[in-house]
Design a protein around this motif. Sequence first.
Motif, PDB file in Angstrom:
ATOM      1  N   UNK A  67       0.852  -1.182   0.000  1.00 21.34           N
ATOM      2  CA  UNK A  67       0.000   0.000   0.000  1.00 21.34           C
ATOM      3  C   UNK A  67       0.893   1.239   0.000  1.00 21.34           C
ATOM      4  N   UNK A  68       0.521   2.202  -0.820  1.00 20.91           N
ATOM      5  CA  UNK A  68       1.255   3.474  -0.879  1.00 20.91           C
ATOM      6  C   UNK A  68       0.262   4.613  -0.659  1.00 20.91           C
ATOM      7  N   UNK A  69       0.750   5.717  -0.163  1.00 20.13           N
ATOM      8  CA  UNK A  69      -0.079   6.905   0.020  1.00 20.13           C
ATOM      9  C   UNK A  69       0.327   7.913  -1.043  1.00 20.13           C
ATOM     10  N   UNK A  70      -0.658   8.396  -1.779  1.00 21.46           N
ATOM     11  CA  UNK A  70      -0.408   9.372  -2.838  1.00 21.46           C
ATOM     12  C   UNK A  70      -1.315  10.582  -2.615  1.00 21.46           C
ATOM     13  N   UNK A  71      -0.893  11.729  -3.105  1.00 20.35           N
ATOM     14  CA  UNK A  71      -1.740  12.916  -2.960  1.00 20.35           C
ATOM     15  C   UNK A  71      -3.008  12.789  -3.803  1.00 20.35           C
ATOM     16  N   UNK A  72      -4.056  13.466  -3.362  1.00 19.47           N
ATOM     17  CA  UNK A  72      -5.282  13.527  -4.151  1.00 19.47           C
ATOM     18  C   UNK A  72      -5.056  14.434  -5.356  1.00 19.47           C
ATOM     19  N   UNK A  73      -5.634  14.063  -6.475  1.00 23.11           N
ATOM     20  CA  UNK A  73      -5.596  14.945  -7.642  1.00 23.11           C
ATOM     21  C   UNK A  73      -6.606  16.069  -7.423  1.00 23.11           C
ATOM     22  N   UNK A  74      -6.516  17.097  -8.226  1.00 26.00           N
ATOM     23  CA  UNK A  74      -7.467  18.210  -8.122  1.00 26.00           C
ATOM     24  C   UNK A  74      -8.901  17.725  -8.293  1.00 26.00           C
ATOM     25  N   UNK A  75      -9.105  16.845  -9.250  1.00 29.80           N
ATOM     26  CA  UNK A  75     -10.444  16.324  -9.500  1.00 29.80           C
ATOM     27  C   UNK A  75     -10.946  15.494  -8.312  1.00 29.80           C
ATOM     28  N   UNK A  76     -10.053  14.720  -7.703  1.00 30.12           N
ATOM     29  CA  UNK A  76     -10.438  13.912  -6.538  1.00 30.12           C
ATOM     30  C   UNK A  76     -10.785  14.794  -5.345  1.00 30.12           C
ATOM     31  N   UNK A  77     -10.053  15.889  -5.180  1.00 32.72           N
ATOM     32  CA  UNK A  77     -10.370  16.813  -4.082  1.00 32.72           C
ATOM     33  C   UNK A  77     -11.753  17.428  -4.281  1.00 32.72           C
ATOM     34  N   UNK A  78     -12.049  17.845  -5.495  1.00 31.50           N
ATOM     35  CA  UNK A  78     -13.374  18.411  -5.793  1.00 31.50           C
ATOM     36  C   UNK A  78     -14.457  17.365  -5.534  1.00 31.50           C
ATOM     37  N   UNK A  79     -14.221  16.124  -5.938  1.00 34.85           N
ATOM     38  CA  UNK A  79     -15.200  15.052  -5.727  1.00 34.85           C
ATOM     39  C   UNK A  79     -15.409  14.790  -4.231  1.00 34.85           C
ATOM     40  N   UNK A  80     -14.343  14.814  -3.446  1.00 38.21           N
ATOM     41  CA  UNK A  80     -14.497  14.625  -1.996  1.00 38.21           C
ATOM     42  C   UNK A  80     -15.302  15.757  -1.366  1.00 38.21           C
ATOM     43  N   UNK A  81     -15.084  16.967  -1.811  1.00 38.55           N
ATOM     44  CA  UNK A  81     -15.869  18.097  -1.308  1.00 38.55           C
ATOM     45  C   UNK A  81     -17.336  17.906  -1.665  1.00 38.55           C
ATOM     46  N   UNK A  82     -17.592  17.517  -2.901  1.00 39.12           N
ATOM     47  CA  UNK A  82     -18.970  17.288  -3.359  1.00 39.12           C
ATOM     48  C   UNK A  82     -19.640  16.214  -2.503  1.00 39.12           C
ATOM     49  N   UNK A  83     -18.946  15.117  -2.292  1.00 37.71           N
ATOM     50  CA  UNK A  83     -19.507  14.025  -1.484  1.00 37.71           C
ATOM     51  C   UNK A  83     -19.739  14.464  -0.040  1.00 37.71           C
TER      52      UNK A  83
END
Length: 155
Positions: A67-83
């Motif tokens: 398992x690795x930890x990677x930063x969220x992409x811009x699109x993923x950050x927007x999707x998390x905010x939406x959710x």
Amino acid sequence: MTVVDQQYADVMEQLRDKLPSLAEQLDQEFRQGRAISGERLQQEGMFDERASRLADTDLPALRKTDIAVVPYSSEERIELIREALLTLAETMYASRSALLKTALERQTDTGVEFGDPELEPVVHINLPRETERASAALQVTRELLAPRMGTGDIR
């Protein structure tokens, strides 16, 4: 700065102003990054870069099951905010609706008071009115953030 990055910054600024605790939770999630498997790293084209950095530091090779930890992409950050906003609106409505339903079933007062009158001003909440406000807020949130869900009645 990309358009998505600017949108993210604008939304987070508004959240920090209007919903600071939610903004802090999202900031913390974004700082932590997302955990993905070595196999997923390969699928997303990040495996070779990670493997090279591990080799440079004399660490063991990354396997598909690691398992690795990677930063969220811009699109993923927007999707998390939406959710998060959708979940918040849904929870607001569901909790008020459930409390109102219970009060009506038990034929008790549909008003709720919070606070200790000896220590602080008591806050009175009218459940029918608050449930209707939460319903309207949920409808608006869904229309703004999830147009694919339709605009049918939420009750």
